[in-house]
Write a protein that holds these residues in place. Structure first.
Motif, short mmCIF file in Angstrom:
data_model
loop_
_atom_site.label_atom_id
_atom_site.label_comp_id
_atom_site.label_asym_id
_atom_site.label_seq_id
_atom_site.Cartn_x
_atom_site.Cartn_y
_atom_site.Cartn_z
N UNK A 14 37.32 50.60 29.00
CA UNK A 14 38.43 52.04 29.30
C UNK A 14 38.99 51.44 30.90
N UNK A 15 38.12 50.67 31.00
CA UNK A 15 39.18 50.07 32.99
C UNK A 15 39.39 48.91 32.22
N UNK A 16 38.97 48.29 31.56
CA UNK A 16 39.16 46.68 31.47
C UNK A 16 40.58 47.18 30.59
N UNK A 17 40.78 48.34 30.04
CA UNK A 17 42.74 48.56 29.29
C UNK A 17 43.16 48.58 30.31
N UNK A 18 42.66 49.48 31.48
CA UNK A 18 43.79 49.99 32.49
C UNK A 18 44.03 49.00 32.95
N UNK A 19 43.39 47.53 33.29
CA UNK A 19 43.93 46.97 34.63
C UNK A 19 42.99 47.33 35.83
N UNK A 20 42.03 47.77 35.55
CA UNK A 20 40.91 47.82 36.96
C UNK A 20 40.05 47.61 36.89
N UNK A 21 39.77 47.39 38.33
CA UNK A 21 38.86 46.73 39.34
C UNK A 21 37.44 47.78 38.94
N UNK A 22 36.45 46.82 38.06
CA UNK A 22 35.13 48.07 37.10
C UNK A 22 34.13 47.67 38.43
N UNK A 23 33.79 46.63 38.34
CA UNK A 23 32.19 46.33 39.38
C UNK A 23 30.86 47.43 38.37
N UNK A 24 30.95 47.80 39.59
CA UNK A 24 29.16 48.76 38.60
C UNK A 24 29.80 50.24 39.17
N UNK A 25 30.81 50.77 38.37
CA UNK A 25 31.65 51.77 38.29
C UNK A 25 31.16 51.91 35.74
N UNK A 26 30.98 52.53 35.96
CA UNK A 26 30.71 52.95 34.45
C UNK A 26 31.42 53.19 33.42
N UNK A 27 32.13 52.87 33.05
CA UNK A 27 33.45 53.32 31.57
C UNK A 27 32.63 53.08 30.93
N UNK A 87 23.54 43.29 36.64
CA UNK A 87 25.10 44.46 36.78
C UNK A 87 25.82 43.37 37.22
N UNK A 88 27.71 43.72 36.44
CA UNK A 88 28.96 42.78 37.09
C UNK A 88 28.73 43.26 39.01
N UNK A 89 29.40 41.60 38.75
CA UNK A 89 29.81 41.71 40.69
C UNK A 89 30.03 43.16 41.00
N UNK A 90 29.50 43.34 42.42
CA UNK A 90 30.37 44.93 42.97
C UNK A 90 31.29 43.65 43.25
N UNK A 91 32.59 45.08 43.13
CA UNK A 91 34.02 45.05 44.09
C UNK A 91 34.67 46.11 44.87
N UNK A 92 33.24 46.18 45.41
CA UNK A 92 32.89 47.06 46.43
C UNK A 92 34.46 47.96 46.79
N UNK A 121 33.42 37.64 49.69
CA UNK A 121 33.29 38.37 48.68
C UNK A 121 34.51 39.75 49.03
N UNK A 122 34.87 40.70 48.31
CA UNK A 122 36.04 41.51 48.83
C UNK A 122 35.48 43.21 49.94
N UNK A 123 36.13 43.82 50.27
CA UNK A 123 35.53 44.62 51.38
C UNK A 123 34.07 45.21 50.75
N UNK A 124 33.10 45.38 51.46
CA UNK A 124 32.12 46.17 51.21
C UNK A 124 31.56 46.00 49.29
N UNK A 125 31.94 43.71 48.39
CA UNK A 125 31.62 44.06 47.86
C UNK A 125 30.67 42.63 48.15
N UNK A 126 30.54 42.19 46.01
CA UNK A 126 29.75 41.05 46.18
C UNK A 126 30.68 39.94 46.38
N UNK A 127 30.73 38.71 46.49
CA UNK A 127 31.16 37.39 45.35
C UNK A 127 30.94 36.77 44.66
N UNK A 158 28.17 41.18 31.43
CA UNK A 158 29.21 41.03 32.28
C UNK A 158 29.61 39.98 32.54
N UNK A 159 31.10 39.97 32.53
CA UNK A 159 31.62 38.05 33.42
C UNK A 159 30.84 37.65 34.16
#
Length: 206
Positions: A14-27, A87-92, A121-127, A158-159
């Motif tokens: 769902x978040x790929x479709x909405x162009x959102x950074x997903x990371x460890x979120x769980x849509x 898990x996917x990379x954490x985008x913080x 890495x992004x703020x609070x996330x993983x490279x 995940x990617x």
């Protein structure tokens, strides 16, 4: 002995479709994502492939993709190992943000650096380097020993967690792997020699 490893990125979420950074979120998956996962199973079935063991992440978009693939293969009773190491990379702080909104907030160049550099890495996330440091020890301790023991292994993840694995398997540099695009729901089939060298790699893109 069949040393088989198949890697598959989850279907569209769902978040790929909405162009959102997903990371460890769980849509969950979109209807398109469900169709992609089923198509992945059909492609594997057409090749006559079956599995002994599966690995996936702790996130439902990967778990659902795996379940749909196995349903198409008629292998719904296989053992499945679920672990957040995959898990996917954490985008913080980027997690949940629209990518265009993030560009407005931090600037296009900065967001591009966070998305496409190997070790920033992004703020609070993983490279991607951080993600590899999490994924690869797990892969080397659990997944690859199963493959080398002759078990046919399917990994739905995940990617970026899969990029980390592909970097290791194919001997790519950090700069090379960040340019590798992984389509949703497309299996990649590896076969290995006794010494762990890759005998063949097949990308099952349509």
């Amino acid at each position: 002995m069949d040393r088989l490893l198949v890697l598959c990125r989850h279907g569209e979420s769902e978040w790929n479709k909405l162009n959102l950074f997903t990371g460890w979120k769980d849509p969950g998956l979109t209807e398109k994502g469900v169709a992609e996962a089923r198509a992945a199973g059909q492609k594997l079935k057409a090749l006559g492939l079956g599995f002994d063991l599966c690995y996936t992440s702790a996130l439902k978009r990967a778990q659902t993709t795996l379940d749909l693939i196995l349903a198409e293969l008629g292998q719904t009773d296989l053992p499945i190992v679920r672990d957040q190491a995959l898990n996917e990379r954490d985008y913080g702080e980027l997690s949940g943000l629209n990518k265009d909104d993030a560009r407005q907030r931090w600037g296009e160049e900065q967001v591009h650096i966070w998305r496409r550099s190997y070790d920033i890495p992004p703020p609070g996330g993983e490279s991607l380097k951080d993600t590899a440091a999490r994924v690869l020890p797990y892969f080397e301790a659990h997944i690859m020993p199963d493959v080398m023991a002759g078990r046919r292994v399917l990994v739905a993840a995940h990617g970026n967690s899969l990029r980390a694995l592909i970097m290791k398997l194919e001997g790519l540099t950090g700069e090379e792997i960040i340019k590798r695009e992984l389509a949703t729901g497309v299996p990649i089939v590896y076969r290995f020699a006794e010494d762990g060298a890759i005998l063949s790699r097949q990308d099952l893109a349509a």
